[in-house]
Design a protein around this motif. Structure first.
Motif, PDB file in Angstrom:
ATOM      1  N   TYR A 355       0.887  -1.011   0.213  1.00 24.01           N
ATOM      2  CA  TYR A 355       0.079   0.114   0.119  1.00 24.01           C
ATOM      3  C   TYR A 355       0.798   1.313   0.130  1.00 24.01           C
ATOM      4  O   TYR A 355       1.559   1.651   0.973  1.00 24.01           O
ATOM      5  CB  TYR A 355      -1.002   0.020   1.181  1.00 24.01           C
ATOM      6  N   ARG A 366       4.222   7.319   2.468  1.00 23.82           N
ATOM      7  CA  ARG A 366       3.771   6.122   3.547  1.00 23.82           C
ATOM      8  C   ARG A 366       3.935   4.850   2.653  1.00 23.82           C
ATOM      9  O   ARG A 366       3.395   5.008   1.529  1.00 23.82           O
ATOM     10  CB  ARG A 366       2.350   6.370   4.039  1.00 23.82           C
ATOM     11  N   GLN A 368       3.031   0.813   3.166  1.00 22.64           N
ATOM     12  CA  GLN A 368       2.707  -0.259   4.344  1.00 22.64           C
ATOM     13  C   GLN A 368       2.640  -1.614   3.575  1.00 22.64           C
ATOM     14  O   GLN A 368       2.258  -1.695   2.476  1.00 22.64           O
ATOM     15  CB  GLN A 368       1.251  -0.222   4.872  1.00 22.64           C
ATOM     16  N   ARG A 370       1.413  -5.531   3.254  1.00 20.42           N
ATOM     17  CA  ARG A 370       0.345  -6.437   3.992  1.00 20.42           C
ATOM     18  C   ARG A 370       1.116  -7.648   4.221  1.00 20.42           C
ATOM     19  O   ARG A 370       1.262  -8.321   2.960  1.00 20.42           O
ATOM     20  CB  ARG A 370      -0.886  -6.265   2.943  1.00 20.42           C
ATOM     21  N   ILE A 375      -0.484 -11.621   9.754  1.00 18.90           N
ATOM     22  CA  ILE A 375      -1.812 -11.810  10.025  1.00 18.90           C
ATOM     23  C   ILE A 375      -2.362 -13.007  10.444  1.00 18.90           C
ATOM     24  O   ILE A 375      -3.061 -13.221  11.407  1.00 18.90           O
ATOM     25  CB  ILE A 375      -2.547 -11.136   8.769  1.00 18.90           C
TER      26      ILE A 375
ATOM     27  N   THR B  32     -12.669   4.504  -3.083  1.00 18.10           N
ATOM     28  CA  THR B  32     -12.102   4.813  -1.677  1.00 18.10           C
ATOM     29  C   THR B  32     -13.010   5.782  -1.234  1.00 18.10           C
ATOM     30  O   THR B  32     -13.338   6.756  -1.823  1.00 18.10           O
ATOM     31  CB  THR B  32     -10.684   5.424  -2.010  1.00 18.10           C
ATOM     32  N   TYR B  41     -17.648   1.295  12.777  1.00 15.34           N
ATOM     33  CA  TYR B  41     -17.916  -0.099  13.067  1.00 15.34           C
ATOM     34  C   TYR B  41     -19.250  -0.489  12.409  1.00 15.34           C
ATOM     35  O   TYR B  41     -19.185  -1.533  11.888  1.00 15.34           O
ATOM     36  CB  TYR B  41     -18.133  -0.167  14.780  1.00 15.34           C
ATOM     37  N   ASN B  60      -6.508  -5.628   5.011  1.00 15.92           N
ATOM     38  CA  ASN B  60      -5.598  -4.809   5.892  1.00 15.92           C
ATOM     39  C   ASN B  60      -5.979  -3.487   6.587  1.00 15.92           C
ATOM     40  O   ASN B  60      -6.875  -3.016   6.198  1.00 15.92           O
ATOM     41  CB  ASN B  60      -4.168  -4.614   5.577  1.00 15.92           C
ATOM     42  N   ILE B  61      -5.211  -3.196   7.595  1.00 14.97           N
ATOM     43  CA  ILE B  61      -5.468  -1.940   8.329  1.00 14.97           C
ATOM     44  C   ILE B  61      -4.232  -1.122   8.466  1.00 14.97           C
ATOM     45  O   ILE B  61      -3.394  -1.669   8.781  1.00 14.97           O
ATOM     46  CB  ILE B  61      -6.197  -1.999   9.760  1.00 14.97           C
ATOM     47  N   ALA B  62      -4.249   0.047   7.851  1.00 14.57           N
ATOM     48  CA  ALA B  62      -3.243   1.172   7.869  1.00 14.57           C
ATOM     49  C   ALA B  62      -3.419   2.307   8.534  1.00 14.57           C
ATOM     50  O   ALA B  62      -4.607   2.793   8.522  1.00 14.57           O
ATOM     51  CB  ALA B  62      -2.542   1.292   6.588  1.00 14.57           C
ATOM     52  N   ALA B  63      -2.491   2.927   9.101  1.00 14.80           N
ATOM     53  CA  ALA B  63      -2.760   4.331   9.543  1.00 14.80           C
ATOM     54  C   ALA B  63      -1.710   5.267   9.018  1.00 14.80           C
ATOM     55  O   ALA B  63      -0.617   4.627   8.331  1.00 14.80           O
ATOM     56  CB  ALA B  63      -2.517   4.467  11.122  1.00 14.80           C
ATOM     57  N   ILE B  64      -2.164   6.579   8.593  1.00 16.72           N
ATOM     58  CA  ILE B  64      -1.282   7.427   8.138  1.00 16.72           C
ATOM     59  C   ILE B  64      -1.496   8.619   8.814  1.00 16.72           C
ATOM     60  O   ILE B  64      -2.294   9.127   9.265  1.00 16.72           O
ATOM     61  CB  ILE B  64      -1.742   7.696   6.493  1.00 16.72           C
ATOM     62  N   VAL B  77      -7.076   3.473   7.733  1.00 14.81           N
ATOM     63  CA  VAL B  77      -7.499   2.855   6.633  1.00 14.81           C
ATOM     64  C   VAL B  77      -7.817   1.627   6.528  1.00 14.81           C
ATOM     65  O   VAL B  77      -7.019   0.634   6.851  1.00 14.81           O
ATOM     66  CB  VAL B  77      -6.312   2.993   5.250  1.00 14.81           C
ATOM     67  N   ARG B  90     -12.079   0.479  -0.021  1.00 15.90           N
ATOM     68  CA  ARG B  90     -10.909   1.227   0.880  1.00 15.90           C
ATOM     69  C   ARG B  90     -12.114   2.167   1.655  1.00 15.90           C
ATOM     70  O   ARG B  90     -12.442   3.082   1.095  1.00 15.90           O
ATOM     71  CB  ARG B  90      -9.787   1.855   0.040  1.00 15.90           C
ATOM     72  N   LYS B  92     -11.768   5.263   4.533  1.00 18.08           N
ATOM     73  CA  LYS B  92     -10.933   6.018   5.478  1.00 18.08           C
ATOM     74  C   LYS B  92     -11.541   6.891   6.455  1.00 18.08           C
ATOM     75  O   LYS B  92     -12.566   7.455   6.140  1.00 18.08           O
ATOM     76  CB  LYS B  92     -10.265   7.162   4.588  1.00 18.08           C
TER      77      LYS B  92
END
Lengths: 408, 169
Positions: A355, A366, A368, A370, A375, B32, B41, B60-64, B77, B90, B92
């Motif tokens: 990502y 950024r 990332q 996966r 996982i 997105t 949730y 997946n879970i990503a933070a930016i 994300v 996706r 956000k």
């Protein structure tokens, strides 16, 4: 908290107190236990031989790749990806290169795509061979560990012909390869295609219907398809549970749609099924390599992306343009457009995703990864609950948890 | 390629959560959506159970971290995937850095457990209701969140390297 209660409900029921007949002992399984094949720690609560609960500690070889990537030029991130799943580095490298290509909108020649397929499938074979032979070792069969290493060595020799390296390969470039397949590669690949299948079947025959091996692995560390999906499993471990998801088929990349192959699936999701799925995938990988190699298109081994390929030295000394590109690449000043892209490839262990967010500069804003290992390793305590310690060892090796990919 | 087009996904989502889908875009064909953080949730649970979309796999879970966007510095994300309909999605959620809190989705997906712990470890995103929100890859005694942009990769007190001329920080 309501969420906490729901979470507990979702977990498998704990072994109730009355099934525990002795005293509970705490055992540190790892971090440097020889049978963990890497640096993992598991704190096991055992009742005699039976595992009551387990808790993993991860992060022993965390190297902050995502932070490192934020300061590196794009071509210097390829060597970082080597160190994720180091049993199949070429898949990681090529997956990353394809991510950048997707962002810059590069057109990749058909020959490059086929060359990549050949290399990625060789890497998958090497990855699965190690995993499967190590399952044998953990079940007590050392001979079957040494046999396939002769074949793995041949695959590493093929890598050497392409990029000069063996384990951490840094194979290819963004847009293709640094050079075409050479004569030695062709000779070695042809001989590999001929000699590998019988050698592989010999290895397979040592374990597949081996009574001791089957007794040890059947029913060890099972997971149902539903639980595996809930844990976001991908790759051979998910397919062993009976779900036929494969990125190569679901969202084909690098011309995988041109090839004819099947996705093997298991039934019980136990160690034996994981072993069998990987064995069959090796055969399918051979089929793909044969198809890709016999239909290898003519053409260039790289795309027309001068910003990512060092020009020949003679041109650097004589041509202005070549000198500029040489300088830009060496100083790491290749800028790519701003954008946000997710690209996934089928790695040795499952969906390996990149990502990437670029703000238009020389390095990612950024990045990332996966990482499939990270996982699915979460499910490990659930899978070994109620099993013996020797089953836990087999489960760990058959899940193919690679420390590099786990900790990034 | 997908059995359901992005427009259809968006249309279906808008029928139920029109007020909570703040914007949408399609970088490289991947739908997105920006969603209201307090509804994350609900939306993810609905997506999992919806019989039409069947978006029931958490990729997946990503933070930016975007330090310059006031009051929406932190982004969480979520990447979801519907295998039956073969589309990715996706989501956000933008959070203020002063209180980067969002509901955990561990009750929906067990696999989110470590992904959320990783985002907490590196960015300090507080997943409320998480059963075990601890650091995962870094040392437990660490008292900062290293992936935030204020932490530069190299020691800033170094004087032997001067990268100013190359536009590097």
């Amino acid at each position: 908290m309501e969420a906490k209660e729901k979470y507990k409900e979702n977990q498998l029921t704990d072994l109730s107190k009355d099934t525990i007949d002795g005293e509970i002992a705490t055992i540190n399984f790892g971090p440097t236990h020889p049978s963990t094949h890497g640096i993992f720690q598991n704190v096991l609560q055992v009742d005699g031989e039976k595992i009551v609960s387990a808790e993993q500690t991860v992060g022993y070889i965390h190297r902050a790749f995502e932070k490192l990537a934020e300061r590196r030029p794009y071509n210097q991130i390829t060597p970082i990806t080597d160190r994720l799943n180091y049993c199949s580095s070429p898949i990681n490298n090529i997956g990353w290169e394809m991510t950048v290509e997707k962002l810059i909108g590069a057109e990749i020649p058909k020959r490059v795509q086929y060359m990549r397929v050949i290399i990625m499938e060789l890497a998958r074979i090497a990855d699965h061979l190690i995993c499967d032979s190590v399952v044998g070792v953990d079940a007590g069969a050392l001979t079957s560990f040494f046999y396939p290493f002769t074949e793995r060595e041949k695959i590493y020799e093929l890598y050497e012909e392409i990029c000069g390296a063996r384990l951490t390969t840094n194979i290819g470039r963004i847009g293709g390869f640094e050079r075409d397949f050479n004569e030695t590669f062709h000779t070695k690949l042809k001989s590999f295609l001929k000699t590998f299948p019988p050698a592989f079947e010999e290895f397979n025959s040592m374990l597949e219907r081996n009574r001791i091996f089957m007794d040890r692995t059947k029913g060890a560390g099972p997971i149902s398809a539903e639980r595996a999906l809930n844990y976001s499993f991908t790759g051979p471990n998910l397919r062993a549970a009976g779900v036929d998801y494969d990125v190569r088929v679901a969202q084909p990349y690098s011309s995988y749609e041109d090839f004819d192959f099947i996705i093997p699936v298991g039934v019980n999701g136990d160690t034996y099924d994981r072993f069998m799925v990987r064995q069959e995938e090796i055969r399918q990988s051979m089929r793909i390599i044969q198809q890709a190699y016999s239909n290898l298109p003519e053409g260039s081994y790289k795309a027309d992306l001068p910003e990512f390929f060092l020009p020949p030295k003679a041109e650097v000394y004589n041509q202005m343009e070549a000198l500029i590109y040489h300088f830009k690449i060496v100083m790491g000043e290749t800028h790519i457009p701003a954008g946000e892209v997710y690209h996934a490839v089928e790695g040795g262990n499952g969906e390996l995703g990149y990502y990437l967010i670029s703000d238009g500069g020389r390095n990612p804003y950024r990045l990332q990864f996966r990482r499939p290992c990270f996982i699915y390793y979460q499910a490990y305590p659930e899978m070994i609950k109620g099993m013996t310690i020797s089953d836990a060892v087999l489960t760990l090796s058959s899940m193919n948890v690679i420390a590099g990919e786990l900790d990034a | 390629m997908s059995a359901i087009s992005n427009e259809q996904v968006l249309k279906r989502l808008n029928e139920f959560f029109e007020a909570d889908i703040l914007s949408n875009e399609e970088p490289f064909g991947l739908l997105t959506l920006e969603i209201t953080p307090s509804k994350s949730y609900e939306i993810i649970e609905w997506l999992k159970n919806d019989t039409v979309l069947q978006c029931d796999f958490l990729t997946n879970i990503a933070a930016i971290h975007y330090p310059k966007d006031t009051n929406r510095e932190m982004v969480v994300v979520y990447q979801l995937h519907s295998w039956r309909n073969n589309f990715r999605l996706r989501l956000k959620a933008f959070l203020p850095i002063s209180n980067p809190s969002i509901a955990t989705i561990v009750p929906i997906y067990n696999g989110a457990n470590w992904m959320e712990r990783e985002s907490y470890d590196f960015f300090g995103v507080n997943f409320t209701g998480h059963p075990d929100l601890r650091r995962i890859l870094n040392e437990d005694s660490m008292d900062y969140f290293p992936m935030r942009k204020e932490f530069h990769l190299e020691d800033e007190t170094r004087e032997d390297k001067d990268d100013r001329f190359f536009g590097r920080f």
